[in-house]
Design a protein around this motif. Structure first.
Motif, short mmCIF file in Angstrom:
data_model
loop_
_atom_site.label_atom_id
_atom_site.label_comp_id
_atom_site.label_asym_id
_atom_site.label_seq_id
_atom_site.Cartn_x
_atom_site.Cartn_y
_atom_site.Cartn_z
N ILE A 250 0.87 -1.18 0.00
CA ILE A 250 0.00 0.00 0.00
C ILE A 250 0.90 1.22 0.00
O ILE A 250 1.80 1.35 0.82
CB ILE A 250 -0.93 0.02 1.23
N ARG A 251 0.64 2.13 -0.92
CA ARG A 251 1.43 3.35 -1.05
C ARG A 251 0.73 4.52 -0.39
O ARG A 251 -0.50 4.60 -0.40
CB ARG A 251 1.65 3.67 -2.53
N GLY A 252 1.54 5.42 0.14
CA GLY A 252 1.00 6.64 0.71
C GLY A 252 2.07 7.72 0.70
O GLY A 252 3.26 7.43 0.64
N ALA A 253 1.63 8.97 0.75
CA ALA A 253 2.57 10.10 0.81
C ALA A 253 1.86 11.31 1.39
O ALA A 253 0.64 11.44 1.30
CB ALA A 253 3.12 10.42 -0.58
N THR A 254 2.66 12.16 1.97
CA THR A 254 2.17 13.43 2.50
C THR A 254 3.31 14.43 2.43
O THR A 254 4.45 14.08 2.13
CB THR A 254 1.63 13.28 3.94
N THR A 255 3.00 15.66 2.72
CA THR A 255 4.02 16.70 2.78
C THR A 255 3.89 17.46 4.09
O THR A 255 2.86 17.40 4.77
CB THR A 255 3.89 17.71 1.61
N VAL A 256 4.97 18.16 4.42
CA VAL A 256 4.98 19.05 5.58
C VAL A 256 5.40 20.43 5.11
O VAL A 256 5.99 20.58 4.03
CB VAL A 256 5.93 18.54 6.69
N SER A 257 5.11 21.42 5.90
CA SER A 257 5.49 22.79 5.55
C SER A 257 6.91 23.12 5.99
O SER A 257 7.58 23.95 5.37
CB SER A 257 4.53 23.79 6.20
N ASN A 258 7.35 22.48 7.09
CA ASN A 258 8.65 22.81 7.67
C ASN A 258 9.42 21.56 8.04
O ASN A 258 8.82 20.52 8.33
CB ASN A 258 8.44 23.65 8.94
N ASN A 259 10.72 21.67 8.09
CA ASN A 259 11.58 20.59 8.56
C ASN A 259 11.58 20.64 10.09
O ASN A 259 12.55 21.05 10.72
CB ASN A 259 12.99 20.76 7.99
N ASP A 260 10.47 20.21 10.66
CA ASP A 260 10.23 20.29 12.09
C ASP A 260 9.83 18.90 12.58
O ASP A 260 8.94 18.27 12.01
CB ASP A 260 9.11 21.30 12.36
#
Length: 118
Positions: A5-15
């Motif tokens: 199962i594939r998934g992905a997301t993003t973040v706004s900051n390297n936090d």
């Protein structure tokens, strides 16, 4: 059957907190949409783009109680022009579902990776 199962997301900051929160959201969504318990999950591979190094995303799985699943973190290939601040997951699972019924999950800015699925 064993499925990926594939998934992905993003973040706004390297936090660290943001990386762990968004990874946890993605893991929970992947499990919920596919009717999975931890015992169904064989292993999870996490990748992050080179601009994310504040936390290991695998910690998010441990934080939700998945302590008996094999986890590994890696860097994504740095392709020019590719999506930045992205966390990708490949989850290997045991499931009685047909392949066509597996639900891949793309959240936040990662929806652009697979608009056919979002």
């Amino acid at each position: 059957m064993v499925w990926a199962i594939r998934g992905a997301t993003t973040v706004s900051n390297n936090d660290a907190d943001e990386i762990l929160t968004e990874t946890q959201n993605l893991l929970k969504e992947m499990a919920q949409k596919n009717g999975l318990a931890e015992d169904d999950i064989i292993s999870i591979i996490f990748t992050v783009t080179k601009d994310l190094d504040a936390a290991f995303p695998a910690i998010a799985a441990r934080n939700i109680g998945w302590t008996s699943t094999a986890l590994m973190c890696m860097n994504e290939i740095d392709v020019p022009g590719s999506l930045k601040k992205c966390i990708r997951i490949m989850m290997h699972v045991n499931s009685d579902k047909d392949k066509k019924d597996i639900k891949h999950v793309y959240l936040n800015g990662a929806k652009v990776l697979r608009p056919d699925l979002t």
